[in-house]
Design a protein around this motif. Sequence first.
Motif, short mmCIF file in Angstrom:
data_model
loop_
_atom_site.label_atom_id
_atom_site.label_comp_id
_atom_site.label_asym_id
_atom_site.label_seq_id
_atom_site.Cartn_x
_atom_site.Cartn_y
_atom_site.Cartn_z
N ASN A 35 0.80 -1.24 0.00
CA ASN A 35 0.00 0.00 0.00
C ASN A 35 0.83 1.28 0.00
OD1 ASN A 35 0.84 0.60 2.58
ND2 ASN A 35 -0.99 -0.18 3.59
N SER A 241 -6.19 -0.83 -6.30
CA SER A 241 -7.59 -1.05 -5.93
C SER A 241 -8.46 -1.42 -7.14
CB SER A 241 -8.16 0.19 -5.25
OG SER A 241 -8.05 1.27 -6.13
N THR A 242 -7.89 -1.44 -8.34
CA THR A 242 -8.70 -1.80 -9.50
C THR A 242 -8.74 -3.32 -9.73
OG1 THR A 242 -6.80 -1.62 -10.98
CG2 THR A 242 -8.15 0.35 -10.73
N TRP A 244 -9.57 -7.23 -9.58
CA TRP A 244 -10.71 -8.06 -9.16
C TRP A 244 -10.30 -9.52 -8.99
CZ3 TRP A 244 -10.98 -6.26 -14.37
CH2 TRP A 244 -10.97 -7.24 -15.35
N LYS A 258 -10.83 -8.12 -0.99
CA LYS A 258 -11.60 -6.88 -0.81
C LYS A 258 -11.79 -6.22 -2.16
CE LYS A 258 -10.77 -3.33 1.92
NZ LYS A 258 -9.83 -2.55 2.72
N GLN A 260 -12.79 -3.67 -4.63
CA GLN A 260 -13.10 -2.25 -4.49
C GLN A 260 -13.63 -1.62 -5.77
OE1 GLN A 260 -10.12 0.07 -2.23
NE2 GLN A 260 -9.11 -1.88 -1.91
N THR A 262 -15.79 -0.86 -9.03
CA THR A 262 -17.21 -1.04 -9.37
C THR A 262 -17.36 -1.25 -10.87
OG1 THR A 262 -17.54 1.30 -9.79
CG2 THR A 262 -17.89 0.55 -7.53
#
Length: 620
Positions: A35, A241-242, A244, A258, A260, A262
């Motif tokens: 992170n 965070s992209t 999947w 997790k 994130q 959409t």
Amino acid sequence: AVITLILTFSADHEVANTVIIPQSSIWCTGDSIQNRRCFINNLCYSFENDDFVFVRGATSAQHGLPTVEQPVASINWTSPMTSSRPVDHTAHTSYRLRSVMGGPLTDLSGGVENLNNRDYQFSYVEVLDSAIRSKKLTASILPDKVLILKRFKPDNLMHVIHDDLLPLYYALLELEFTGAKEYRVFLVDDYEKGDFWNLYRLFKSKIFLNANHPWTKQTLRAEVDTDLVCFSTAVVGGMPSTRWYQYGFNRFQGPVEKLQITGHEIRSFASFVRHGLEVPRYDIDKPHYSARTRQKYPYAVIINRKLTRRILNEIDLSLAVAREFDLRTVTVNLETHSMGEIVHVLQNATMLIAMHGAQLVLSMFLPVNAVVIELFPLGIPSHDYTPYKTLASIDGMDLIYRAWENRDPAKSVAFPDRDPLLGGIAHLPREQQDVINKTLPVEQHFCCDNPAFLHRMYQDTEVDLKKFMEVAKDAMAQRAAQLESAPITKKKAVNTTDSPTTSKTDIASKFSHQTHGAVIQDEPMSTSTVRNVQCAVVPSRKVLHIDWEAPWNLQYINANTVYYELRVQGSGGVMQRYFSNGTEMEVPLPGSDKEAQLWIACVVDGSYGAFNTLPVICSA
Ligand code: UDP
């Protein structure tokens, strides 16, 4: 590595370098490799050593580096080989906590989780600016700001989009959002440009203001002939965070823990790609266009593979689909169609059929309510390999996903003599080949070279049309039900794509003047709390009489449907929910209570506004 760099140039002492290389500074946030995000001013790169270089000088600053214990005095060390005296490592040494650059700082890739591979982590070596000055070390100082990323597998479309392009897109958007424009992408892997370079090239355009294509190491090398190249600012890695999907490096593959991203953000990215490839839109305002399905002539798309994991009865499959659903069928593949052509047909398709494989990532270009049917070769359980199911199921993708598995060995063709990476097993001992041939389905395994998995995965398949049709009919029935219940509004018809009347110039100006993110123009808006709530117990009729005023911002937003949700709680603790279209309502008094608590929220197009934080007390 620092030493190597200095030694490389220490042979020549005569000429002091005339270029003044600016000193580097680094600012990181986050506390782990996963992170941490770092901005570096004046970061250099050494072509010869394949290292990033931090030029340390009097004005260099560091923030947010990992802290480690460092000795502050040298150890009075005596080699046990040459002395019989006991060695005391601590006697003359004290330690203090220091932030240092001594290891990897952050991931160089965007979308690959848990890779834990030093090759894919960013670190740099430090060099004293005074040392550089005294050596004959040449440098090109570029004014460019760069976003540094290492491609993971640029020959595979799923990896290209999931690991590189999507994380790059959102990392660049974040930079633009904070006002930092004109970042140029620097790809620091050793791959050639590759088959999908036309997608990486999109990060140039009017959309990201920088008019230049990404650099690879080779293309940058061709532009500068100095030992070092230095950039004014560098940021490392894509936006993690992209992601999947995780590929199973240290646990079985599956969706990320997790999630994130959409569907709306993915569709926004897809729209960026479509514009970049200059794919023309279907004109949905033409006569005969159904507002409900957005289609003139509904059709299904089959993406086939010409080399491996082929569908052996592709023509029969396409005829059967055409007959059963009254759909036209179009067959495309990555070998003979351009990316633009494939995106063009997908954007208005009713159904997509393809074997499991990277080409299915293109389902992000399908319209909402499209059906995706993923075909799995014999022995490959669909529930263990779900990158495309996960994609289709992300909230806001609104796709109808089904898997079809081949269960019939007679309809499967394996290739034992192929290269092991394409499923060949002939190189293995006989017993191991027998076990692989007998074991169905493939057991769960880690990534990436399990021979049983590769053997099964690279089989060709004859699709059993009857069994396939059961799956397809079920999916089409769900589609019909969804279309039936969806309101037909102009807004709904365009909400995942661009307005049909938007011209190219509109789009260009929209993208170059706006801050991006997923464009939310057509998303429902939420309201503030309702005002002036009055609530009174009417003992004679054992009801609560409630009235209120609409939220103040309701008049400033577009709303198709508006209603209110009331939650009423008596002293027994049970909460009842009521719904009202207007701003007045009578509801039963809970139990025999003389008092109740009340919360109200306004719901606009399905989106909840805030409930009142403190309950309204209703009493006689
Ligand atoms: N590919 C293709 N046709 C083929 C085999 C592969 O277009 O016959 C493409 C595939 O879509 C992917 C890349 O080549 O982009 C690598 O394919 P591979 O089978 O290695 O990966 P997978 O599709 O299983 O992820």
